[in-house]
Design a protein around this motif. Structure first.
Motif, PDB file in Angstrom:
ATOM      1  N   GLN A 266     -69.908  86.731 -86.716  1.00 12.02           N
ATOM      2  CA  GLN A 266     -71.129  85.937 -86.622  1.00 12.02           C
ATOM      3  C   GLN A 266     -71.010  84.728 -87.544  1.00 12.02           C
ATOM      4  O   GLN A 266     -71.193  84.837 -88.757  1.00 12.02           O
ATOM      5  CB  GLN A 266     -72.348  86.791 -86.978  1.00 12.02           C
ATOM      6  N   VAL A 267     -70.674  83.597 -86.954  1.00 11.40           N
ATOM      7  CA  VAL A 267     -70.551  82.356 -87.705  1.00 11.40           C
ATOM      8  C   VAL A 267     -71.273  81.256 -86.939  1.00 11.40           C
ATOM      9  O   VAL A 267     -71.550  81.384 -85.739  1.00 11.40           O
ATOM     10  CB  VAL A 267     -69.071  81.961 -87.920  1.00 11.40           C
ATOM     11  N   SER A 268     -71.553  80.163 -87.624  1.00 13.77           N
ATOM     12  CA  SER A 268     -72.258  79.050 -86.984  1.00 13.77           C
ATOM     13  C   SER A 268     -71.345  78.277 -86.028  1.00 13.77           C
ATOM     14  O   SER A 268     -71.797  77.779 -84.996  1.00 13.77           O
ATOM     15  CB  SER A 268     -72.812  78.102 -88.046  1.00 13.77           C
ATOM     16  N   VAL A 269     -70.062  78.161 -86.400  1.00 18.00           N
ATOM     17  CA  VAL A 269     -69.123  77.381 -85.593  1.00 18.00           C
ATOM     18  C   VAL A 269     -67.965  78.289 -85.200  1.00 18.00           C
ATOM     19  O   VAL A 269     -67.070  78.569 -86.001  1.00 18.00           O
ATOM     20  CB  VAL A 269     -68.623  76.143 -86.368  1.00 18.00           C
ATOM     21  N   ARG A 270     -67.977  78.759 -83.950  1.00 19.34           N
ATOM     22  CA  ARG A 270     -66.967  79.701 -83.468  1.00 19.34           C
ATOM     23  C   ARG A 270     -66.000  78.961 -82.543  1.00 19.34           C
ATOM     24  O   ARG A 270     -66.329  78.659 -81.390  1.00 19.34           O
ATOM     25  CB  ARG A 270     -67.627  80.859 -82.734  1.00 19.34           C
TER      26      ARG A 270
ATOM     27  N   ASP B  49     -68.180  78.812 -92.834  1.00 14.54           N
ATOM     28  CA  ASP B  49     -68.879  79.176 -91.599  1.00 14.54           C
ATOM     29  C   ASP B  49     -68.203  78.628 -90.349  1.00 14.54           C
ATOM     30  O   ASP B  49     -68.854  78.358 -89.343  1.00 14.54           O
ATOM     31  CB  ASP B  49     -70.337  78.719 -91.649  1.00 14.54           C
ATOM     32  N   VAL B  50     -66.875  78.453 -90.425  1.00 11.44           N
ATOM     33  CA  VAL B  50     -66.103  77.975 -89.280  1.00 11.44           C
ATOM     34  C   VAL B  50     -65.022  79.003 -88.965  1.00 11.44           C
ATOM     35  O   VAL B  50     -64.233  79.372 -89.845  1.00 11.44           O
ATOM     36  CB  VAL B  50     -65.444  76.611 -89.577  1.00 11.44           C
TER      37      VAL B  50
ATOM     38  N   GLU C 226     -70.070  70.710 -83.507  1.00  8.39           N
ATOM     39  CA  GLU C 226     -69.127  71.710 -84.016  1.00  8.39           C
ATOM     40  C   GLU C 226     -67.865  71.038 -84.544  1.00  8.39           C
ATOM     41  O   GLU C 226     -67.318  71.442 -85.583  1.00  8.39           O
ATOM     42  CB  GLU C 226     -68.785  72.703 -82.905  1.00  8.39           C
TER      43      GLU C 226
ATOM     44  N   VAL D 207     -68.450  69.635 -88.025  1.00  7.04           N
ATOM     45  CA  VAL D 207     -68.423  70.639 -89.091  1.00  7.04           C
ATOM     46  C   VAL D 207     -66.981  71.046 -89.386  1.00  7.04           C
ATOM     47  O   VAL D 207     -66.572  71.134 -90.562  1.00  7.04           O
ATOM     48  CB  VAL D 207     -69.260  71.870 -88.696  1.00  7.04           C
TER      49      VAL D 207
END
Length: 358
Positions: A26-30, A325-326, A346, A349
């Motif tokens: 679970q990350v913001s930028v997958r 978070d990437v 994305e 980031v």
């Protein structure tokens, strides 16, 4: 392998292996699984909803076993004079390739691939009892005619896997390399074109070589450019005899009625779905240019991802990105990481995180 498996009479060649799969965190930028970052447009969602709704009342019946209507739609999309008799569909291109190895590989036979390449090919080979041979690539991850001919001549494989564009490097193959393998290989030649829609202008497809080459198979997927990773629909184009061969090993009613309905509805809106391809390619090219500006080594890419390095410890860089978070992919290639081209936000980031790290 777990302690539980160790106590089972599992096949020897499976011992010590781990299941295929990228981390699902679970990350913001997958950006680790080469998905299309863009959600389906509303009009495509509505069309698929109508198609699925029309199918629901008949779920008490088996699906159309040969998926002829879907195969005809896929043939029309590919062009090149193809029709349903020369196209086959299954649950993702992985199942298509598994069926090919069930038909043309198996115990006592071998498959050759040129690594680094798609990591599922050796796994599917092992699962079907097909011996796997690791071929060589040059330092820039390319393949030359002399290289492939020498290796095919040495090993005489029953199946040759070529990836264009290649995963994880993103590099494409010139058609003279594919032609040379076809001339030399005694068995089947499978060109995996999962990322074909993301090719740069002027990059050819092996579909051009299908006429007159009965042992050539080109595999594709709707997971990437069509943004349908959750549908699981892959397909091949080949001589009608190849389609007949894989029908001998396919499971009964292997494609659900829901899968066929969703994929057919998406194909009817191919122009809308493929609008995102150019946006993804723009972000890919932006990543390539920016990482090179940062002083990193970056492989040329015709796919929707970028392989970059060279790091002393790619695992440390992977972890440093995760703390920001990437999520990118460590493909197990020492010194290298792979990042999927995402949305502009994305990409912002990811590139900002990389600027901090380098």
């Amino acid at each position: 392998m777990t302690a539980g498996l160790a106590g089972l009479p599992i096949r020897d060649e499976l011992r010590g292996h781990t299941p295929y799969g990228a981390p699902q965190l679970q990350v913001s930028v997958r950006l680790n699984t080469n998905e299309n970052a863009y959600s389906l447009p509303d009009e495509v969602v509505a069309a698929m909803e109508r198609a699925l709704a029309a199918t629901l009342r008949d779920l008490n019946r088996y699906p159309e076993r040969e998926a002829v209507a879907l195969r005809a739609g896929l043939a029309a999309y590919l062009g090149h004079g193809l029709d349903a008799s020369r196209v086959w569909a299954a649950n993702g291109s992985n199942e298509v390739q598994q069926q090919l190895l069930q038909a043309f590989g198996g115990p006592g036979r071998t498959a050759l691939g040129f690594t680094p390449a798609y990591s599922m090919h050796p796994l599917i080979s092992t699962a079907t009892g097909t011996g796997w041979i690791d071929g060589r690539r040059s330092a820039d991850f390319g393949l030359t005619v002399s290289d492939v001919v020498a290796q095919v001549r040495e090993h005489r494989p029953d199946v040759v896997f070529l990836c264009s564009p290649n995963n994880p490097t993103g590099t494409s193959l010139p058609l003279d390399v594919v032609s040379a393998v076809l001339d030399e290989a005694p068995g089947m030649v499978v060109v995996d074109e999962a990322y074909a829609e993301f090719r740069r202008p002027g990059t050819p497809s092996a579909l051009e070589l299908l006429p007159g080459h009965q042992r050539l198979v080109v595999t594709r997927t709707m997971s990437k450019a069509f943004a349908l990773a959750g549908v699981r629909l892959g397909y091949l184009a080949a001589d009608p005899a190849v389609v007949e061969a894989v029908q001998l090993v396919r499971l009964p009613y292997h494609l659900s009625a829901l899968t066929q309905a969703a994929a057919s509805a998406a194909l009817a809106h191919a122009d809308v779905l493929l609008d995102t391809v150019e946006a993804v390619k723009h972000q890919r090219d932006r990543i390539v240019a920016t990482l090179r500006d940062y002083g990193l080594t970056v492989a040329d890419s015709d796919a929707n991802f970028v392989l970059f390095g060279q790091f002393r410890d790619q695992k440390a860089v992977w972890q440093a990105l995760l703390t920001r978070d990437v999520l990118v992919r460590d493909v197990g290639l020492p010194g290298w990481l792979r990042v999927s081209a995402g949305t502009p936000a994305e990409t912002d980031v990811f590139l900002a995180a990389m600027k901090e790290l380098v």
